[in-house]
Motif scaffolding. Structure first.
Motif: not given
Length: 768
Positions: A265-271, A335-350
């Motif tokens: 659902s995260i992609a939906y809220f980002v869009l 930006w939508a891609m980066f924000i979505w990826r931040f929530f689902t990917f980069y946040s875990y990396i950091i």
């Protein structure tokens, strides 16, 4: 030499940790480069003329609350994932690791995201779970089951949404790759579970492992083979335990359904965060609704599953651009891609990288090392009931606390506070916990919280061993302290609970849940002791499957004294006569202790020979019912009911006056009164199949018969047919049956030292 070895070990650990960190950084940089290249080649036609124009777009995403909803989605993912680990860990070792469950999820996802095909998370989770009071087999079974449930839940949702939402405009090659990812993701966990739970396949795996060990130049090959066999045994036991709990599996599966739906659902809220004026006109015929976007998210994830880069880097961005380009384009798509990826990917990396670095820093500082005093072993004994209330377990704990100091083990007792308690006369310290007394009980019940004073005392003492003697509130305090301070915990099983729970609840379901609570307590212990082989069998019948060490109790021989000057006083007080055949029962007057068998057999004896006399010592919740029953069958006036007797000399005098100790109880897991009677040279008649029968050879040092009134009646007639032999059997019982506490505690002290040594040595190897 030993110092050099320790220095080398520390250097090796530091070197491994440094290599791990460098590898993580390299993989992160690689992922960023791949993502950058994919983003550039995918979106280069839609990129703005300048970087200034590109960054001017970002603030438009924060004009509404949708990104907060996206944040809520990822928090739901973290919560549900951590909850699953907490549930699974608790099912195996009875402990509740809140923070570590979150950590296991976060760093597991971190390693997923920095390794190809997301393959690094599960090995790390197994590694980390082994630090949480789990063996390798348990850690592996938890990780595999959680992984399988997650993949099946994801596959379920993917199929539901893909089948339900068919009208989406998706490029054929993207759809095909996604289907391949879905098929692999669905089949992989099932295949793993089949391979690892099949006994036939496991045997072949073990043969292959033995062959490999024999071929490779290992130093201690036999030890490695034993270790491999032990791991597989523990894994199968743990997996069978988990598979047998369908309710738990259902909860894990449902939690993963929620987890994956929240993630999708995260992609939906980002869009939705993109202002309406910047969205594509008519969305290419696809409405921007929850069902459509979530379905596209499942396509994206399935596509990423077969992308070979660390964490699917590049694949996720490529599929996102292809699938969501119908809704938004240009800088807004980027930006939508980066924000979505931040929530689902980069946040875990950091977050994962921060946790790995801080963990390494803590190891270097020694922050995770247990703070145990080495000059003298200190043990804490935990019990849910203590003086001024007295029962068999209270006597055991008192003996431990009194005599362990003779073996250079300082001991303190943790128990609920009683208003009437006077601990000043005890030769050890009692730490009283805040308690409450309910109107329906004679006992104080400890409150769950621990006082600041108690915690301060605990911090100062730093005990090396915790020993819990009851599986309830005080026992669970011992679990929390053992977990927090990394201290080995022993749990001793003293008492049967099934009948008590059934009697209190009148419900089979509630009784089953209460017994599961008891079993979970013992799962949380590092070592489980039972006071007899019979007690061990009872605990296993409740569902406990782990190893159990039989550690019998003793009696305090110093309290066995000459009571000849007390004989006449007790005879006169209770009307006991030398020319009668005196039968003695001592203990709580509870139906489950077969007191009805005692009374019914006595009725038959009295009819056969009026010189028999029954003396019943004790109180208990059924005492009025027992007396009413005796009155009803017309035998009450022929029984001497003494009530509870606290005076040790008076009890010993009654043992000495008795001709036979009549104790047909099958309820005990270990009987002190039976051994106290033997210490006074009084023979006992006990029930066949009961714990007392374990140490009796019929007709040699006691008597054994079926716990039936008619059978017991006939056995007593047979016994008293030769009173000279009866006295001889009593003297042999005095030699064979009583075990002095000094002998028992030699073994206890040795086991404490062994467990402390092994536990802290293993702990040193588990600290990262």
């Amino acid at each position: 030499m030993e110092n050099e070895v320790n220095i080398n070990k520390e250097d090796n650990l530091a070197r491994k940790e440094k290599i791990r960190q460098i590898a993580g950084i390299v993989l992160i940089i690689f992922s960023i480069v791949v993502v950058g290249l994919v983003v550039y080649f995918t979106l280069r036609e839609d990129m703005p003329a300048s970087w200034g124009a590109f960054f001017e777009v970002l603030p438009n995403f924060f004009t509404n609350w949708y990104l907060l909803a996206a944040l809520g989605g990822i928090l739901v993912v973290v919560f549900m994932s951590a909850l699953n680990f907490r549930i699974l860990i608790h099912s195996q070792n009875g402990r509740r690791y809140r923070k570590d469950s979150v950590r296991t999820h976060l760093i597991g996802r971190y390693y997923d995201h920095i390794t190809p095909f997301g393959s690094g998370g599960q090995p790390y989770q197994i590694y980390h779970l082994r630090k949480l009071n789990l063996n390798g087999g348990q850690a592996t079974s938890i990780t595999f089951l959680n992984f399988a449930a997650s993949r099946f839940a994801f596959a379920t949702l993917s199929v539901i949404f893909i089948v339900s939402v068919r009208h989406l405009q998706i490029e054929t090659w993207v759809r095909i790759v996604s289907y391949i990812g879905l098929t692999i993701g669905g089949l992989l966990p099932g295949t793993i579970m089949l391979l690892t739970t099949s006994k036939k396949i496991t045997r072949q795996m073990l043969k292959a492992a033995y062959w490999l060990i024999n071929k490779l130049p290992f130093k201690n090959k036999e030890a490695m083979k034993i270790k491999s066999m032990r791991f597989l045994h523990n894994y199968h036991m743990s997996m069978n335990d988990l598979k047998g709990n369908m309710g738990l599996i259902a909860i894990i599966y449902i939690n993963h359904l929620i987890n994956h739906l929240a993630l999708a659902s995260i992609a939906y809220f980002v869009l939705k965060a993109v202002p309406a004026q910047y969205l594509q006109p008519d969305f290419g015929g696809q409405a921007l609704n929850f069902g459509n976007v979530v379905t596209l998210s499942f396509y994206t994830t399935n596509f990423t599953n077969v992308w070979p880069t660390p964490g699917g880097a590049g694949g996720a961005e490529l599929s996102f651009g292809r699938l969501f380009g119908t809704y938004v384009s240009g800088s807004y798509l980027t930006w939508a891609m980066f924000i979505w990826r931040f929530f689902t990917f980069y946040s875990y990396i950091i977050i994962g990288f921060i946790l790995v670095v801080t963990s390494a820093a803590n190891v270097k500082k020694g922050a995770d090392a247990p703070k145990v005093k080495q000059d003298r072993l200190i043990s804490y004994q935990f019990i849910d009931n203590y003086y001024p209330s007295i029962d068999g377990v209270v006597k055991v704990v008192n003996a431990y606390a009194t005599h362990l100091k003779d073996f250079n083990i300082e001991t303190k007792v943790v128990a609920p506070a009683y208003k009437a308690a006077d601990d000043s006369k005890l030769p050890y310290e009692v730490l009283r916990t805040p308690s409450i007394k309910f109107w329906f009980s004679d006992y104080e019940v400890s409150k769950r919280r621990m006082s600041l004073k108690f915690q301060k005392q605990f911090d100062e003492h730093h005990p090396a061993i915790l020993h819990a003697h009851s599986p309830f509130i005080v026992g669970h305090k011992a679990i929390r302290l053992a977990q927090k301070y990394r201290i080995p915990l022993i749990g001793t099983f003293h008492t049967q609970f099934h009948h008590d729970f059934q009697n209190a609840t009148k419900s089979k379901i509630l009784t089953k849940l209460a017994l599961r609570y008891v079993v979970n307590f013992y799962k949380a212990c590092d070592e489980v002791w039972a006071v007899s082989a019979f007690a061990a069998d009872v605990l296993r019948s409740y569902g406990y499957q782990g190893p159990i060490k039989v550690m019998p109790n003793g009696i305090d021989m110093n309290l066995i004294e000459d009571v000849s000057d007390n004989l006449e006083k007790i005879k006169n007080k209770y009307g006991i006569k030398d020319d009668e055949k005196n039968l003695l029962y001592t203990g709580n007057l509870l139906w489950q202790k077969n007191v009805k068998v005692v009374i019914d057999a006595y009725v038959k004896l009295k009819k056969q020979d009026p010189s028999y006399r029954l003396i019943m010592v004790g109180g208990g919740r059924n005492q009025h019912q027992v007396k009413n029953y005796a009155t009803k069958i017309g035998i009450y006036d022929e029984i001497i009911f003494t009530g509870s007797i606290d005076n040790s000399r008076d009890i010993q005098t009654l043992y000495e006056l008795a001709d036979l100790f009549f104790f047909p109880s099958l309820y005990e897991t270990y009987s002190l009164v039976f051994r106290e009677a033997a210490a006074k040279g009084t023979a006992s008649l006990v029930a066949e199949g009961g714990v007392c029968a374990e140490v009796i050879t019929d007709g040699v040092n006691g008597y054994v018969a079926e716990a039936d009134a008619e059978v017991m009646y006939e056995k007593i007639i047979e016994i008293f047919a030769d009173e000279t032999e009866l006295k001889k059997v009593g003297q042999q019982a005095k030699i064979d049956i009583p075990t002095p506490w000094e002998s028992v505690l030699v073994n206890v002290s040795e086991q404490y030292e062994r467990l402390a040594h092994d536990f802290y040595e293993q702990l040193a190897t588990k600290i990262e």
